[in-house]
Design an enzyme around this catalytic site. Structure first.
Site, mmCIF file in Angstrom:
data_model
loop_
_atom_site.group_PDB
_atom_site.id
_atom_site.type_symbol
_atom_site.label_atom_id
_atom_site.label_comp_id
_atom_site.label_asym_id
_atom_site.label_seq_id
_atom_site.Cartn_x
_atom_site.Cartn_y
_atom_site.Cartn_z
ATOM 1 C CB THR A 27 96.446 124.936 33.112
ATOM 2 O OG1 THR A 27 97.704 124.323 32.871
ATOM 3 C CG2 THR A 27 95.769 124.295 34.303
ATOM 4 C CE1 TYR A 183 103.965 125.771 37.318
ATOM 5 C CE2 TYR A 183 104.149 126.868 35.196
ATOM 6 C CZ TYR A 183 103.478 126.667 36.395
ATOM 7 O OH TYR A 183 102.340 127.372 36.679
ATOM 8 N N GLY A 316 96.891 132.843 23.596
ATOM 9 C CA GLY A 316 96.266 132.083 24.661
ATOM 10 C C GLY A 316 94.840 132.543 24.901
HETATM 11 C C1 LIG Z 1 94.318 130.093 31.856
HETATM 12 C C2 LIG Z 1 95.750 129.997 31.431
HETATM 13 C C3 LIG Z 1 96.429 128.793 31.598
HETATM 14 C C4 LIG Z 1 97.754 128.657 31.154
HETATM 15 N N1 LIG Z 1 98.373 127.434 31.250
HETATM 16 C C5 LIG Z 1 99.593 127.246 30.672
HETATM 17 C C6 LIG Z 1 100.161 125.940 30.575
HETATM 18 O O1 LIG Z 1 99.572 124.921 30.981
HETATM 19 N N2 LIG Z 1 101.374 125.841 29.993
HETATM 20 C C7 LIG Z 1 102.053 126.941 29.516
HETATM 21 O O2 LIG Z 1 103.162 126.792 28.998
HETATM 22 N N3 LIG Z 1 101.523 128.176 29.581
HETATM 23 C C8 LIG Z 1 100.310 128.352 30.112
HETATM 24 N N4 LIG Z 1 99.733 129.612 30.096
HETATM 25 C C9 LIG Z 1 100.412 130.736 29.428
HETATM 26 C C10 LIG Z 1 99.882 130.875 27.982
HETATM 27 O O3 LIG Z 1 100.337 129.798 27.178
HETATM 28 C C11 LIG Z 1 100.362 132.195 27.323
HETATM 29 O O4 LIG Z 1 101.759 132.273 27.422
HETATM 30 C C12 LIG Z 1 99.728 133.401 27.984
HETATM 31 O O5 LIG Z 1 98.328 133.243 28.129
HETATM 32 C C13 LIG Z 1 100.007 134.685 27.187
HETATM 33 O O6 LIG Z 1 99.391 134.664 25.920
HETATM 34 P P1 LIG Z 1 98.059 135.539 25.652
HETATM 35 O O7 LIG Z 1 98.432 136.977 25.954
HETATM 36 O O8 LIG Z 1 97.765 135.332 24.194
HETATM 37 O O9 LIG Z 1 96.993 135.023 26.548
HETATM 38 C C14 LIG Z 1 98.429 129.764 30.575
HETATM 39 C C15 LIG Z 1 97.743 130.987 30.446
HETATM 40 C C16 LIG Z 1 96.427 131.108 30.854
HETATM 41 C C17 LIG Z 1 95.696 132.419 30.631
#
Ligand SMILES: Cc1cc2nc3c(=O)[nH]c(=O)nc-3n(C[C@H](O)[C@H](O)[C@H](O)COP(=O)(O)O)c2cc1C
Length: 363
Positions: A27, A183, A316
């Protein structure tokens, strides 16, 4: 160049990807808050990241009551479809593949975010007690959500299916049902948020029913080969407490395995070792993700793939700051740091202005 399992291509006969690096759904809060149409820069943002094996978009609400906060885009109206069509065209023109994440936040919202100041809908009237929710009026205490009637739960399942249909109209290659992070779908799965006594609550089978019926309805609409599901077993985020994560998710996965989905996307976060436990039970493509306080490292993903715990790994935060993440991994290049204060809302700054590697001039 490094031989990395992340950089090997992947083809299971349905998903054909040039590498195993998935851009995780994130998001960014930049859509128009009234129309919920994506920001004009969103096409550029995703096109810049088309080098990912697969992009999963930020969560897109399936129903106006499923919107979690300011600037979150929807995929309900014709204007939404037209806006996302521009994004998918741009990603495809850049050689990428993109799935839409289908989202309903349930209790994780506030009347000031919802049409006509309505109360959030949830499986049961269980309020979030120990955290606040971000709104256009700043951080506010949660309200007690209203329990969905059985008919409203059924209508919400239909809304997910309608959103999936819109995703195909908008040119997405597929959809991911958001069943994670506390959610709506996980609120039905978890014991502490589902206290229902109708056909969606009570026994394990009934707690699973909403998730299963959403997936089945979406599959009926667009075909199993275009449907993924994201789950976060035992994830305590957003005040979820799963008393029996192993029992819940083993049964969920066993129930869904015969459908032949495009993939299962597992966020491993809690004490339950979800990847090791569920991998042998899932016959199809599995995407792994870790969600810790720091952005997940390249090495963490490589370890999971080398151990055979997943086929693909999603990143992410590294993708926010590094539009060309696979190229950087391939070149062993340094990574741009993320600018935390620019993650949500705003314009190009912190969104489309992260630089790609500058090619070294030849000669
Ligand atoms: C800014 C931000 C927004 C996120 N929005 C969502 C989302 O809309 N849907 C979702 O399933 N996970 C969302 N996540 C979780 C990410 O998909 C992911 O699981 C998380 O960032 C961990 O991965 P990373 O360590 O590579 O960042 C969000 C994470 C971040 C940092």
């Amino acid at each position: 160049m490094t031989a990395s399992p992340l950089l090997r291509s992947y083809d299971d006969g349905r998903l054909s990807l040039p590498n195993r690096i998935v851009m995780a759904p994130m998001t960014r809060g930049r859509a128009d808050d009234v129309s919920a149409v994506p920001h004009p820069l969103t096409r550029e943002y995703y096109a810049q990241r088309a080098g990912a094996g697969l992009i999963v978009t930020e969560g897109l609400w399936a129903d106006p009551l499923g919107k979690g906060g300011p600037g979150i885009p929807g995929l309900v109206t014709d204007a939404h479809v037209a806006g996302w069509r521009e994004v998918t065209d741009a990603v495809h023109a850049a050689g990428g593949r993109i799935f839409a994440q289908l989202w309903h936040v349930g209790r994780m919202t506030h009347p000031v975010t919802l049409p006509d100041g309505e109360l959030p809908l949830a499986p049961s009237p269980v309020r979030i007690e120990h955290q606040q929710i971000f709104t256009k009026d700043g951080w506010l205490d949660h309200v007690t959500p209203r329990a969905m009637t059985t008919a409203e739960a059924e209508a919400t399942i239909a809304a997910f299916a309608a959103e999936a249909r819109n995703a195909v109209r908008a040119g997405f290659d597929g959809v991911e049902v958001h069943g994670a992070n506390g959610y709506l779908v996980q609120q039905f799965l978890a014991e502490n948020t589902n206290r229902r006594t109708d056909r969606f609550g009570g026994s394990l089978t009934r707690r699973l029913r909403f998730a299963v019926e959403v997936v089945e309805a979406v599959v009926a609409e667009v075909g199993a080969e275009r449907v993924g599901l994201r789950i976060s077993p035992d994830n305590p985020e957003n005040e979820i407490a799963e008393e029996d994560a192993q029992g819940t998710y083993r049964t969920l996965v066993d129930t869904l395995a015969p459908l032949g989905l495009a993939y299962l996307h597992i966020i491993e976060r809690g004490a339950y070792p979800a990847l090791a436990d569920l991998r042998p039970r899932w016959p199809g493509t599995l995407i792994a993700n870790f969600n810790g306080p720091q952005p997940t490292t390249r090495e963490a993903g490589e370890k999971v793939l080398n151990a055979g715990l997943a086929d693909l790994f999603s990143y992410g935060r590294l993708f926010i700051a590094n539009p060309d993440l696979p190229t950087r991994f391939a070149a062993d290049a340094p990574l741009n740091p993320i600018r935390e204060n620019l993650i949500y809302g705003g314009d190009a700054e912190g969104y489309t202005d992260y630089p790609a590697l500058t090619p070294t001039p030849v000669g």
